[in-house]
Design a protein around this motif. Sequence first.
Motif, PDB file in Angstrom:
ATOM      1  N   LYS A 152       0.816  -1.221   0.000  1.00  0.00           N
ATOM      2  CA  LYS A 152       0.000   0.000   0.000  1.00  0.00           C
ATOM      3  C   LYS A 152       0.847   1.266   0.000  1.00  0.00           C
ATOM      4  CE  LYS A 152      -4.200  -1.748   0.203  1.00  0.00           C
ATOM      5  NZ  LYS A 152      -5.186  -1.480  -0.868  1.00  0.00           N
ATOM      6  N   SER A 153       2.024   1.218   0.618  1.00  0.00           N
ATOM      7  CA  SER A 153       2.806   2.439   0.830  1.00  0.00           C
ATOM      8  C   SER A 153       3.930   2.637  -0.190  1.00  0.00           C
ATOM      9  CB  SER A 153       3.390   2.443   2.243  1.00  0.00           C
ATOM     10  OG  SER A 153       4.221   1.311   2.446  1.00  0.00           O
ATOM     11  N   GLU A 154       4.415   1.559  -0.814  1.00  0.00           N
ATOM     12  CA  GLU A 154       5.523   1.653  -1.755  1.00  0.00           C
ATOM     13  C   GLU A 154       4.991   1.612  -3.187  1.00  0.00           C
ATOM     14  OE1 GLU A 154       8.668   2.178  -1.226  1.00  0.00           O
ATOM     15  OE2 GLU A 154       8.647   2.103   0.962  1.00  0.00           O
ATOM     16  N   ALA A 155       5.124   2.741  -3.892  1.00  0.00           N
ATOM     17  CA  ALA A 155       4.544   2.844  -5.233  1.00  0.00           C
ATOM     18  C   ALA A 155       5.172   1.852  -6.215  1.00  0.00           C
ATOM     19  CB  ALA A 155       4.697   4.269  -5.753  1.00  0.00           C
ATOM     20  N   VAL A 156       6.496   1.707  -6.153  1.00  0.00           N
ATOM     21  CA  VAL A 156       7.176   0.796  -7.082  1.00  0.00           C
ATOM     22  C   VAL A 156       6.792  -0.653  -6.797  1.00  0.00           C
ATOM     23  CG1 VAL A 156       9.418  -0.056  -7.875  1.00  0.00           C
ATOM     24  CG2 VAL A 156       9.099   2.386  -7.425  1.00  0.00           C
ATOM     25  N   PHE A 157       6.760  -1.006  -5.514  1.00  0.00           N
ATOM     26  CA  PHE A 157       6.366  -2.357  -5.128  1.00  0.00           C
ATOM     27  C   PHE A 157       4.934  -2.643  -5.578  1.00  0.00           C
ATOM     28  CE2 PHE A 157       5.414  -5.333  -1.342  1.00  0.00           C
ATOM     29  CZ  PHE A 157       5.680  -6.441  -2.112  1.00  0.00           C
ATOM     30  N   VAL A 163       1.646  -6.046 -11.910  1.00  0.00           N
ATOM     31  CA  VAL A 163       1.941  -6.585 -13.242  1.00  0.00           C
ATOM     32  C   VAL A 163       1.198  -7.910 -13.383  1.00  0.00           C
ATOM     33  CG1 VAL A 163       3.732  -7.517 -14.758  1.00  0.00           C
ATOM     34  CG2 VAL A 163       4.180  -5.463 -13.414  1.00  0.00           C
ATOM     35  N   GLU A 164       0.367  -8.028 -14.386  1.00  0.00           N
ATOM     36  CA  GLU A 164      -0.498  -9.195 -14.507  1.00  0.00           C
ATOM     37  C   GLU A 164       0.288 -10.454 -14.864  1.00  0.00           C
ATOM     38  OE1 GLU A 164      -3.651  -8.324 -17.228  1.00  0.00           O
ATOM     39  OE2 GLU A 164      -4.870  -7.377 -15.673  1.00  0.00           O
ATOM     40  N   ARG A 364      22.636  -1.459  -8.415  1.00  0.00           N
ATOM     41  CA  ARG A 364      22.203  -0.155  -8.924  1.00  0.00           C
ATOM     42  C   ARG A 364      20.806  -0.283  -9.508  1.00  0.00           C
ATOM     43  NH1 ARG A 364      26.017   0.633  -6.389  1.00  0.00           N
ATOM     44  NH2 ARG A 364      27.838   1.964  -6.785  1.00  0.00           N
ATOM     45  N   LYS A 365      19.991   0.744  -9.287  1.00  0.00           N
ATOM     46  CA  LYS A 365      18.639   0.727  -9.821  1.00  0.00           C
ATOM     47  C   LYS A 365      18.667   0.927 -11.339  1.00  0.00           C
ATOM     48  CE  LYS A 365      16.668   2.725  -5.602  1.00  0.00           C
ATOM     49  NZ  LYS A 365      15.963   3.897  -5.030  1.00  0.00           N
ATOM     50  N   VAL A 366      17.680   0.319 -12.004  1.00  0.00           N
ATOM     51  CA  VAL A 366      17.509   0.526 -13.439  1.00  0.00           C
ATOM     52  C   VAL A 366      16.054   0.910 -13.693  1.00  0.00           C
ATOM     53  CG1 VAL A 366      19.337  -1.085 -14.117  1.00  0.00           C
ATOM     54  CG2 VAL A 366      16.996  -1.924 -13.865  1.00  0.00           C
ATOM     55  N   TYR A 367      15.835   1.556 -14.810  1.00  0.00           N
ATOM     56  CA  TYR A 367      14.481   1.927 -15.232  1.00  0.00           C
ATOM     57  C   TYR A 367      13.762   0.707 -15.802  1.00  0.00           C
ATOM     58  CZ  TYR A 367      11.006   4.120 -18.394  1.00  0.00           C
ATOM     59  OH  TYR A 367       9.879   4.463 -19.085  1.00  0.00           O
ATOM     60  N   TRP A 371      12.496  -9.004 -16.873  1.00  0.00           N
ATOM     61  CA  TRP A 371      11.162  -9.014 -17.489  1.00  0.00           C
ATOM     62  C   TRP A 371      10.044  -9.280 -16.490  1.00  0.00           C
ATOM     63  CZ3 TRP A 371      14.732 -12.917 -17.752  1.00  0.00           C
ATOM     64  CH2 TRP A 371      14.341 -14.181 -17.328  1.00  0.00           C
ATOM     65  N   GLY A 372      10.334  -9.993 -15.405  1.00  0.00           N
ATOM     66  CA  GLY A 372       9.294 -10.298 -14.437  1.00  0.00           C
ATOM     67  C   GLY A 372       9.284  -9.378 -13.233  1.00  0.00           C
ATOM     68  N   GLU A 373      10.271  -8.489 -13.116  1.00  0.00           N
ATOM     69  CA  GLU A 373      10.380  -7.630 -11.945  1.00  0.00           C
ATOM     70  C   GLU A 373      10.252  -6.145 -12.284  1.00  0.00           C
ATOM     71  OE1 GLU A 373      10.452  -8.882  -9.009  1.00  0.00           O
ATOM     72  OE2 GLU A 373      10.654 -10.936  -9.695  1.00  0.00           O
ATOM     73  N   THR A 374      10.050  -5.823 -13.558  1.00  0.00           N
ATOM     74  CA  THR A 374       9.952  -4.429 -13.986  1.00  0.00           C
ATOM     75  C   THR A 374       8.494  -4.056 -14.234  1.00  0.00           C
ATOM     76  OG1 THR A 374      12.124  -4.533 -15.055  1.00  0.00           O
ATOM     77  CG2 THR A 374      10.648  -2.753 -15.737  1.00  0.00           C
ATOM     78  N   PRO A 375       7.966  -3.061 -13.529  1.00  0.00           N
ATOM     79  CA  PRO A 375       6.605  -2.600 -13.830  1.00  0.00           C
ATOM     80  C   PRO A 375       6.501  -2.119 -15.278  1.00  0.00           C
ATOM     81  CG  PRO A 375       7.368  -1.718 -11.721  1.00  0.00           C
ATOM     82  CD  PRO A 375       8.554  -2.362 -12.380  1.00  0.00           C
ATOM     83  N   ASP A 376       5.461  -2.545 -15.966  1.00  0.00           N
ATOM     84  CA  ASP A 376       5.213  -2.145 -17.354  1.00  0.00           C
ATOM     85  C   ASP A 376       6.430  -2.447 -18.237  1.00  0.00           C
ATOM     86  OD1 ASP A 376       3.750  -1.136 -19.492  1.00  0.00           O
ATOM     87  OD2 ASP A 376       4.419   0.925 -19.160  1.00  0.00           O
TER      88      ASP A 376
END
Length: 454
Positions: A152-157, A163-164, A364-367, A371-376
């Motif tokens: 609920k609190s972490e937007a990225v999570f 992700v369906e 390091r973070k990436v944009y 494939w299964g851990e990246t939103p959109d």
Amino acid sequence: SQTIAHKIYRRTAFLFVCIGSGLGWLPMWWSDPAIQTPIDKWQPEAITFLSLLLSPLFAFSLFLQVITISCLYQAQQTDAFKPAIVAGIAAFVLGLSHTYDVLSLSVVWFTYLLLQTVAQKERVAKIQMWKQAAVAGIIAFPATAYIALQLKSEAVFQARANVETLSPKIVYVFLGYGLLAICGITAAVLLHKRRELHGDHAAETNRIVQSDSAANLLIVWAVMNIAASYLPVPFQRKMLQGAHIPIAILAAIGFELLLSSRPQWSKQRFVVLTITLIVLSQTNVNFVAREMGNFADNLVQTKTQRPYLKKGELEALDWVKTNTTPNDAVQPLPYIGLIETNGRRKSVMTDASLACFTPGLINRKVYWGHWGETPDYQGKIPSLINFALPRTSDDQRRQILRNMKVKYIIFSQKDPDDTNADLTAPLFRGRTELPPYLLKVHTNTDADVYEIRL
């Protein structure tokens, strides 16, 4: 030992659990793309062998699932609370590591308790079962609640969880368990008939199953675990994990019941079992053979990632790790290829290996990465492709960089024989002049690192 009576039958069940698969190996499905094919050829969560082969996370959470169910059942059978406490601890750890499974296990155990409550004659025993479940639930609850709070609190999570990963048509689940499902259904039918014939003494007459409650547990676990994977949540498919175990055990029971009813088969038990195991393991054998071939071609199952990075790519990552802080985000660019579509050339992503490996290798973070851990994940690919294309203006590139919010980019499509890359990424192949907002800060044979200065 809690469900199957004799050692020889337990060994059969163990073999079925370890190497059993479905019908995905049949030629009509094996060469087709995944998702709308039997699940045993592409979904690691669905098959124990694939979970052990491909994912330590799945193997660990599968272990916790078995511990939880086993201890809850032991508590219910012995009227003791100690096993329920152990089950709660296992579910607590499961809630932190693979939270989806807590939901599916809750559905399974709640349904089993309802059935046992109806079947149980003693009121005290009924109350005891629910008390034990409550103890396990209270212990497990904080972990699941913590993950729910983070969701609920972490937007990225939250974006990642949304992700369906939807379940395929139920027919592909059935085909994915194939002969295991058929033998499992056979076991359920035969056990029911024996129960009708022998009443409360059914378990004593079949010589295979420990008790009626053990048979009930396996059937409920299999059916409700599959049912849970169709709940209206975006992560449906992940909740199928664990269903393979009761299905395989039921299949072993069905196999032994059929064998015991055919005296001529019983005499040749080893031969019949060997042939059955060969048939049951075909998809897994094909899967391993395919992965061996892919690895020989430096590819993985997705065909857009490599198992091995180039020496220069690793060197570039080491440079980034040494010369940046953990707060500096970095984006490795994908490889871009050209395909013919209706007589027109189209730019497509052909390799995402470096982006996939970067977070795990250098923290390091990436944009855009796994494939299964990246939103959109799919939605971000067009902008990454457009960033390198010659038709993209500087204003558009700047906007893409602002959206990515990264400080460095890495380009590794430097193979001199890759002539298509000269057309799709001339900016990074030395064919055109670099814009002032991109400063090359590291270079080697395989990769270049650029600092972004907007």
